[in-house]
Write a protein that holds these residues in place. Structure first.
Motif, PDB file in Angstrom:
ATOM      1  N   THR A 172       0.645  -1.190  -0.084  1.00 19.68           N
ATOM      2  CA  THR A 172      -0.126  -0.063   0.017  1.00 19.68           C
ATOM      3  C   THR A 172       1.066   1.333  -0.105  1.00 19.68           C
ATOM      4  OG1 THR A 172      -0.245   0.001   2.404  1.00 19.68           O
ATOM      5  CG2 THR A 172      -1.862  -1.052   1.299  1.00 19.68           C
ATOM      6  N   PRO A 173       0.719   2.365  -0.976  1.00 15.98           N
ATOM      7  CA  PRO A 173       1.393   3.313  -0.958  1.00 15.98           C
ATOM      8  C   PRO A 173       1.236   4.246   0.323  1.00 15.98           C
ATOM      9  CG  PRO A 173       0.026   3.089  -3.117  1.00 15.98           C
ATOM     10  CD  PRO A 173      -0.278   2.100  -1.903  1.00 15.98           C
ATOM     11  N   LEU A 174       2.561   4.779   0.676  1.00 19.15           N
ATOM     12  CA  LEU A 174       2.507   5.691   1.827  1.00 19.15           C
ATOM     13  C   LEU A 174       1.651   7.064   1.476  1.00 19.15           C
ATOM     14  CD1 LEU A 174       6.327   5.219   2.940  1.00 19.15           C
ATOM     15  CD2 LEU A 174       4.091   4.106   3.804  1.00 19.15           C
ATOM     16  N   THR A 175       1.097   7.607   2.500  1.00 13.58           N
ATOM     17  CA  THR A 175       0.559   9.049   2.199  1.00 13.58           C
ATOM     18  C   THR A 175       1.620  10.047   2.098  1.00 13.58           C
ATOM     19  OG1 THR A 175       0.032   9.344   4.277  1.00 13.58           O
ATOM     20  CG2 THR A 175      -1.537   8.280   3.138  1.00 13.58           C
ATOM     21  N   PRO A 176       1.606  10.984   1.352  1.00  9.88           N
ATOM     22  CA  PRO A 176       2.703  12.006   1.354  1.00  9.88           C
ATOM     23  C   PRO A 176       2.847  12.520   2.906  1.00  9.88           C
ATOM     24  CG  PRO A 176       1.042  12.769  -0.326  1.00  9.88           C
ATOM     25  CD  PRO A 176       0.492  11.397   0.531  1.00  9.88           C
ATOM     26  N   GLU A 177       1.730  12.523   3.780  1.00  5.87           N
ATOM     27  CA  GLU A 177       2.223  13.085   5.227  1.00  5.87           C
ATOM     28  C   GLU A 177       3.081  11.927   5.683  1.00  5.87           C
ATOM     29  OE1 GLU A 177      -1.364  12.606   4.187  1.00  5.87           O
ATOM     30  OE2 GLU A 177      -1.296  14.760   3.525  1.00  5.87           O
ATOM     31  N   LEU A 178       2.694  10.779   5.654  1.00  2.00           N
ATOM     32  CA  LEU A 178       3.627   9.735   6.489  1.00  2.00           C
ATOM     33  C   LEU A 178       4.999   9.694   5.791  1.00  2.00           C
ATOM     34  CD1 LEU A 178       3.245   7.485   8.365  1.00  2.00           C
ATOM     35  CD2 LEU A 178       2.496   5.832   6.621  1.00  2.00           C
ATOM     36  N   LEU A 179       5.011   9.825   4.487  1.00  2.00           N
ATOM     37  CA  LEU A 179       6.507   9.878   3.685  1.00  2.00           C
ATOM     38  C   LEU A 179       7.104  10.960   4.119  1.00  2.00           C
ATOM     39  CD1 LEU A 179       8.143   8.309   1.660  1.00  2.00           C
ATOM     40  CD2 LEU A 179       7.090  10.044   0.061  1.00  2.00           C
ATOM     41  N   LEU A 180       6.616  12.224   4.149  1.00  2.00           N
ATOM     42  CA  LEU A 180       7.499  13.337   4.844  1.00  2.00           C
ATOM     43  C   LEU A 180       7.750  13.385   6.238  1.00  2.00           C
ATOM     44  CD1 LEU A 180       5.861  16.137   2.820  1.00  2.00           C
ATOM     45  CD2 LEU A 180       7.931  15.227   2.169  1.00  2.00           C
ATOM     46  N   ARG A 181       7.331  12.460   7.032  1.00  2.00           N
ATOM     47  CA  ARG A 181       7.539  12.376   8.372  1.00  2.00           C
ATOM     48  C   ARG A 181       8.877  11.547   8.587  1.00  2.00           C
ATOM     49  NH1 ARG A 181       3.220  10.350  12.419  1.00  2.00           N
ATOM     50  NH2 ARG A 181       3.095   8.898  10.778  1.00  2.00           N
ATOM     51  N   HIS A 182       9.032  10.772   7.514  1.00  2.00           N
ATOM     52  CA  HIS A 182      10.196   9.732   7.580  1.00  2.00           C
ATOM     53  C   HIS A 182      11.744  10.323   6.889  1.00  2.00           C
ATOM     54  CE1 HIS A 182       8.336   7.088  10.473  1.00  2.00           C
ATOM     55  NE2 HIS A 182       7.277   7.093   9.592  1.00  2.00           N
ATOM     56  N   VAL A 183      11.193  11.456   6.002  1.00  2.00           N
ATOM     57  CA  VAL A 183      12.413  11.897   5.344  1.00  2.00           C
ATOM     58  C   VAL A 183      12.950  13.165   5.963  1.00  2.00           C
ATOM     59  CG1 VAL A 183      13.164  12.957   2.877  1.00  2.00           C
ATOM     60  CG2 VAL A 183      11.500  10.948   3.215  1.00  2.00           C
ATOM     61  N   PRO A 184      14.102  13.152   6.292  1.00  2.00           N
ATOM     62  CA  PRO A 184      14.297  14.480   7.309  1.00  2.00           C
ATOM     63  C   PRO A 184      14.638  15.710   6.196  1.00  2.00           C
ATOM     64  CG  PRO A 184      16.125  12.866   6.848  1.00  2.00           C
ATOM     65  CD  PRO A 184      15.161  12.244   6.291  1.00  2.00           C
ATOM     66  N   THR A 185      14.379  16.747   6.549  1.00  2.00           N
ATOM     67  CA  THR A 185      14.604  18.069   5.604  1.00  2.00           C
ATOM     68  C   THR A 185      15.944  18.135   5.403  1.00  2.00           C
ATOM     69  OG1 THR A 185      14.520  19.409   7.612  1.00  2.00           O
ATOM     70  CG2 THR A 185      12.262  19.091   6.650  1.00  2.00           C
ATOM     71  N   PRO A 186      16.363  18.646   4.148  1.00  2.00           N
ATOM     72  CA  PRO A 186      17.738  18.856   3.711  1.00  2.00           C
ATOM     73  C   PRO A 186      18.255  20.023   4.602  1.00  2.00           C
ATOM     74  CG  PRO A 186      16.360  19.243   2.035  1.00  2.00           C
ATOM     75  CD  PRO A 186      15.351  18.567   2.989  1.00  2.00           C
ATOM     76  N   ARG A 187      19.677  19.814   5.079  1.00  2.00           N
ATOM     77  CA  ARG A 187      20.264  20.934   5.542  1.00  2.00           C
ATOM     78  C   ARG A 187      20.633  21.828   4.585  1.00  2.00           C
ATOM     79  NH1 ARG A 187      24.514  17.629   9.093  1.00  2.00           N
ATOM     80  NH2 ARG A 187      23.032  16.032   9.500  1.00  2.00           N
ATOM     81  N   PRO A 188      20.686  23.095   4.727  1.00  2.00           N
ATOM     82  CA  PRO A 188      20.961  24.192   3.908  1.00  2.00           C
ATOM     83  C   PRO A 188      22.450  23.892   3.545  1.00  2.00           C
ATOM     84  CG  PRO A 188      20.822  25.152   5.753  1.00  2.00           C
ATOM     85  CD  PRO A 188      20.218  23.889   6.105  1.00  2.00           C
ATOM     86  N   ARG A 189      23.012  24.018   2.434  1.00  2.00           N
ATOM     87  CA  ARG A 189      24.392  23.785   1.920  1.00  2.00           C
ATOM     88  C   ARG A 189      24.937  24.962   2.421  1.00  2.00           C
ATOM     89  NH1 ARG A 189      25.440  20.042  -2.225  1.00  2.00           N
ATOM     90  NH2 ARG A 189      23.625  18.755  -2.558  1.00  2.00           N
ATOM     91  N   VAL A 190      26.419  24.949   2.796  1.00  2.00           N
ATOM     92  CA  VAL A 190      27.103  26.097   3.348  1.00  2.00           C
ATOM     93  C   VAL A 190      28.078  26.325   2.215  1.00  2.00           C
ATOM     94  CG1 VAL A 190      28.896  26.592   4.771  1.00  2.00           C
ATOM     95  CG2 VAL A 190      27.258  24.933   5.810  1.00  2.00           C
ATOM     96  N   THR A 191      28.086  27.682   1.548  1.00  2.00           N
ATOM     97  CA  THR A 191      28.869  28.014   0.571  1.00  2.00           C
ATOM     98  C   THR A 191      30.175  28.834   1.378  1.00  2.00           C
ATOM     99  OG1 THR A 191      27.496  30.201   0.458  1.00  2.00           O
ATOM    100  CG2 THR A 191      26.856  28.430  -0.891  1.00  2.00           C
ATOM    101  N   ALA A 192      31.142  28.174   0.743  1.00  2.00           N
ATOM    102  CA  ALA A 192      32.369  28.560   1.357  1.00  2.00           C
ATOM    103  C   ALA A 192      32.722  30.257   0.885  1.00  2.00           C
ATOM    104  CB  ALA A 192      33.403  27.778   0.946  1.00  2.00           C
ATOM    105  N   ASP A 193      33.145  31.079   1.438  1.00  2.00           N
ATOM    106  CA  ASP A 193      33.541  32.492   0.886  1.00  2.00           C
ATOM    107  C   ASP A 193      35.038  32.441   0.884  1.00  2.00           C
ATOM    108  OD1 ASP A 193      33.185  34.938   0.062  1.00  2.00           O
ATOM    109  OD2 ASP A 193      32.949  35.792   2.369  1.00  2.00           O
TER     110      ASP A 193
END
Length: 149
Positions: free
Chosen positions: A95-116
């Motif tokens: 059974t496919p996962l609902t988008p809400e359930l899927l997003l709960r188990h996928v961590p939000t990506p960290r912002p990339r650090v741009t070197a100056d």
């Protein structure tokens, strides 16, 4: 001519087209999960996750076609091992996962650090007495060319 036709037919059976034709977008992750089979729980690395399935990695995996239960935290979903290659396996959820359930188990990506990276500016200031003495020890006067050299 036969070789060209065979190569053309084989190119249509390339496995890369399966990846490109997926129904759902997969989120790349690196998390711990468990695959349960016949009452045993096997720890696996979760490599990617979508609403329809997952890619897992472990040293020992269930065989292709095995009915399993995939567990990650409070997420428990029944599925089937679709393919096994080496230490990786593809799991298709029944059974496919609902988008809400899927997003709960996928961590939000960290912002990339741009070197100056900037080159420091060149600035000159007068040398101190000790710096002048050190510089004079390093520099040797050039003698004028002597005849015959």
């Amino acid at each position: 001519m036969k070789f060209y036709l065979i190569a053309l037919l084989l190119s249509g059976m390339d496995e890369s087209t399966q990846v490109q034709n997926r129904r759902e977008r997969r989120s790349n992750v690196l998390l711990t999960a468990f695959v349960e089979l016949s009452g045993q729980s096997l720890a696996v690395k979760l490599r990617n996750l979508s609403a329809d399935g997952a890619l897992v990695e472990a040293d020992s995996l269930p065989v292709e076609g095995a009915e399993i239960r995939f567990r990650r935290g409070d997420l428990i979903v029944a599925g089937k091992v679709i393919w096994v290659r080496g230490t990786r396996a593809g799991i298709n959820f029944h059974t496919p996962l609902t988008p809400e359930l899927l997003l709960r188990h996928v961590p939000t990506p960290r912002p990339r650090v741009t070197a100056d990276f900037r080159r420091p500016g060149l600035a000159s200031k007068p040398l101190t007495l000790s710096e002048r003495v050190a510089a004079s020890r390093w520099v040797t006067p050039i003698a004028p060319d002597s005849p015959g050299e």
